[in-house]
Design an enzyme around this catalytic site. Sequence first.
Site, short mmCIF file in Angstrom:
data_model
loop_
_atom_site.label_atom_id
_atom_site.label_comp_id
_atom_site.label_asym_id
_atom_site.label_seq_id
_atom_site.Cartn_x
_atom_site.Cartn_y
_atom_site.Cartn_z
N HIS A 1 -3.64 2.12 7.40
CA HIS A 1 -2.70 1.14 6.85
C HIS A 1 -1.68 1.86 5.99
CE1 HIS A 1 -0.91 -2.06 4.65
NE2 HIS A 1 -1.51 -1.74 3.52
N ASN B 1 5.57 -0.77 3.08
CA ASN B 1 4.31 -1.47 3.36
C ASN B 1 4.64 -2.82 3.99
OD1 ASN B 1 1.86 -2.80 3.39
ND2 ASN B 1 1.39 -2.45 1.25
N CYS C 1 -3.39 -6.92 3.90
CA CYS C 1 -3.23 -5.60 4.53
C CYS C 1 -4.31 -5.31 5.57
CB CYS C 1 -3.23 -4.51 3.47
SG CYS C 1 -1.87 -4.65 2.29
#
Length: 335
Positions: free
Chosen positions: A262, A292, A115
Amino acid sequence: MATPRARILGLGTYVPARTVTNHDLVKTMETSHEWIVERSGIEERHWVTPEDGNYTMGVQAARAALADAKLEASEIDCIIYATLSPDYFFPGCGVLVQRELGIGHIPAFDIRQQCSGFVYGLQMADAFIRSGQYKKILLIGGEVHSRGLDKSTRGRTVSVLFGDAAGAAVIGASDDPERGILVSRMHSDGSDAECLAMQWPGMAAGREAYLTQQDIEEGRIWPNMEGQKVFKTAVKRMPEVIQEVLADQGLAVSDIDMLIPHQANLRINEMVAKLLQIDESKVHNNIQKYGNTTAATIPLCLSEARALGKVKKGDLVCAVAFGSGFTWGAVLMRW
């Protein structure tokens, strides 16, 4: 001679055509639209179609970024590809993009910070540009999660969260000394590395093969996550590193024009904003539509914010990420 400041010259994204809603997931696992939204904020995500692959999505995003920067692929002299889901065990996606774009024998770096991959890549690109090592860098973050998820009830706490996409940025020296990347800070702490991980297939000590039939039968081949641990650590580390880059420049949270976090979980981002006491109008989230997408979330979110007029020339923009490893970082830019 003054050191050149690196700046994002162009952005591009690619999102698969297939949309998967929470209601679609109900057909394969015991869950509900309300349960998913309450815990993550996600309403839908995009999953690849058979013709999509990681690097092919990356190529599409790269071409869009090059067009946005008004540059030809031949002007790129370095590729950085961030992903946790490469097309092949090896080689990485970077060389596949180089081949597809028909660029000369330039270096291709593949990085694995999950990530945090895109912000790590921004720091790398900034350092390369400032040193004069490379002049035009193509940074790509791409993920194909959907082919590696347990879509049964057993895997629902992880599988409902993830989507597929790619985002790219062309990075070069700024022609304006006031614009570009001001500062970046990256961190890692492997103490809880296995809290968010996919350990099989793997080459760890004690194994005779990186994948066995027993691994498959017992479900070890799927990602695992200790959600509460990840949540608590993320809401601690993300505000810390934002304050760190601001302090480096003698700035305050109130100076930020747009925060690009993020997109792991909308509840994490809401908590981070609350702890920073930053107005929600200065935070852009789009996890509701995409889930995500790991290394792709920052360029996907930044590109959308710019298209909506939320990021304009001269704005102070902060991108921040936290992910598996654990790894985290922030990049402060004058747009």
